[in-house]
Design a protein around this motif. Structure first.
Motif, PDB file in Angstrom:
ATOM      1  N   UNK A  61     -84.190  28.601  12.313  1.00  9.52           N
ATOM      2  CA  UNK A  61     -84.606  27.128  12.734  1.00  9.52           C
ATOM      3  C   UNK A  61     -84.471  27.028  13.967  1.00  9.52           C
ATOM      4  N   UNK A  62     -85.460  26.105  14.701  1.00  8.76           N
ATOM      5  CA  UNK A  62     -85.456  25.633  16.230  1.00  8.76           C
ATOM      6  C   UNK A  62     -84.247  25.568  16.593  1.00  8.76           C
ATOM      7  N   UNK A  63     -83.091  25.086  15.792  1.00 10.28           N
ATOM      8  CA  UNK A  63     -82.091  24.406  16.346  1.00 10.28           C
ATOM      9  C   UNK A  63     -81.247  25.713  16.626  1.00 10.28           C
ATOM     10  N   UNK A  64     -81.296  26.722  16.110  1.00 11.35           N
ATOM     11  CA  UNK A  64     -80.381  27.916  16.347  1.00 11.35           C
ATOM     12  C   UNK A  64     -81.132  28.954  17.034  1.00 11.35           C
ATOM     13  N   UNK A  65     -82.531  29.067  17.110  1.00 15.23           N
ATOM     14  CA  UNK A  65     -83.040  30.270  17.890  1.00 15.23           C
ATOM     15  C   UNK A  65     -82.600  30.524  19.284  1.00 15.23           C
ATOM     16  N   UNK A  66     -82.356  31.856  19.289  1.00 13.39           N
ATOM     17  CA  UNK A  66     -81.854  32.055  20.597  1.00 13.39           C
ATOM     18  C   UNK A  66     -80.324  32.169  20.615  1.00 13.39           C
ATOM     19  N   UNK A  67     -79.754  31.554  19.946  1.00 12.84           N
ATOM     20  CA  UNK A  67     -78.184  31.445  19.767  1.00 12.84           C
ATOM     21  C   UNK A  67     -77.901  32.306  18.613  1.00 12.84           C
ATOM     22  N   UNK A  68     -78.498  32.500  17.502  1.00 12.29           N
ATOM     23  CA  UNK A  68     -77.904  32.957  16.074  1.00 12.29           C
ATOM     24  C   UNK A  68     -78.831  34.271  15.910  1.00 12.29           C
ATOM     25  N   UNK A  69     -78.175  35.203  15.406  1.00 13.10           N
ATOM     26  CA  UNK A  69     -78.998  36.313  14.996  1.00 13.10           C
ATOM     27  C   UNK A  69     -78.708  36.769  13.479  1.00 13.10           C
ATOM     28  N   UNK A  70     -79.708  37.008  12.718  1.00 12.67           N
ATOM     29  CA  UNK A  70     -79.610  37.259  11.362  1.00 12.67           C
ATOM     30  C   UNK A  70     -79.816  38.742  11.274  1.00 12.67           C
ATOM     31  N   UNK A  71     -79.164  39.527  10.531  1.00  9.32           N
ATOM     32  CA  UNK A  71     -79.178  41.011  10.307  1.00  9.32           C
ATOM     33  C   UNK A  71     -78.855  41.407   8.923  1.00  9.32           C
ATOM     34  N   UNK A  72     -79.091  42.739   8.766  1.00  8.07           N
ATOM     35  CA  UNK A  72     -78.803  43.235   7.379  1.00  8.07           C
ATOM     36  C   UNK A  72     -78.520  44.688   7.476  1.00  8.07           C
ATOM     37  N   UNK A  73     -77.570  45.210   6.743  1.00  3.79           N
ATOM     38  CA  UNK A  73     -76.982  46.331   7.056  1.00  3.79           C
ATOM     39  C   UNK A  73     -77.954  47.292   6.405  1.00  3.79           C
ATOM     40  N   UNK A  74     -77.664  48.680   6.716  1.00  5.56           N
ATOM     41  CA  UNK A  74     -78.546  49.630   6.511  1.00  5.56           C
ATOM     42  C   UNK A  74     -78.719  49.801   4.791  1.00  5.56           C
ATOM     43  N   UNK A  75     -77.609  49.425   4.040  1.00  5.80           N
ATOM     44  CA  UNK A  75     -77.798  49.729   2.704  1.00  5.80           C
ATOM     45  C   UNK A  75     -78.240  48.279   1.982  1.00  5.80           C
TER      46      UNK A  75
END
Length: 121
Positions: free
Chosen positions: A58-72
């Motif tokens: 979302x524009x409101x969080x871009x640059x502040x929040x990061x989503x990621x997924x673990x290797x599994x």
């Protein structure tokens, strides 16, 4: 099948990391974070595809929040930095098989329980 954790009470400018663990078939689905503040509709925050390659914000969080997924692939994270009082909400994780219309809550068929994030000024 989706279990979110990591919420809490922090001050403006602080960081927090949310986790969402999936089990069963949702472990191979696209996953996302939504949030809902009191009196407001549930809104999209961020999503990641099954491979962990494609992410959306979302524009409101871009640059502040990061989503990621673990290797599994079974757990996703939401690293939230530079938190603001307007980030205060219940945060929900969601999953869907196809990874389409990611910004729309109705497109996500699986939901976990929410975790409260409160940012004080």
């Amino acid at each position: 099948q989706l279990q979110a954790s990591g919420g809490g009470l922090v001050q403006a400018g602080d960081s927090l990391r949310l986790s969402c663990r999936s089990s069963g078939r949702t472990g191979s689905y696209s996953m996302a974070w939504f949030r809902q503040a009191p009196g407001k509709e549930r809104e999209f925050v961020a999503s990641v595809d099954w491979g962990g390659v494609n992410t959306y914000y979302a524009d409101s969080v871009r640059g502040r929040f990061t989503v990621s997924r673990d290797g599994r692939k079974s757990t996703i994270y939401l690293q939230m930095n530079s938190l603001k009082p307007e980030d205060t909400a219940v945060y929900y994780c969601a999953a869907q098989r196809t990874g389409t219309n990611v910004y729309i809550a109705a497109a996500w068929g699986y939901w976990g329980q929410g975790t409260q994030v409160t940012v004080s000024s």
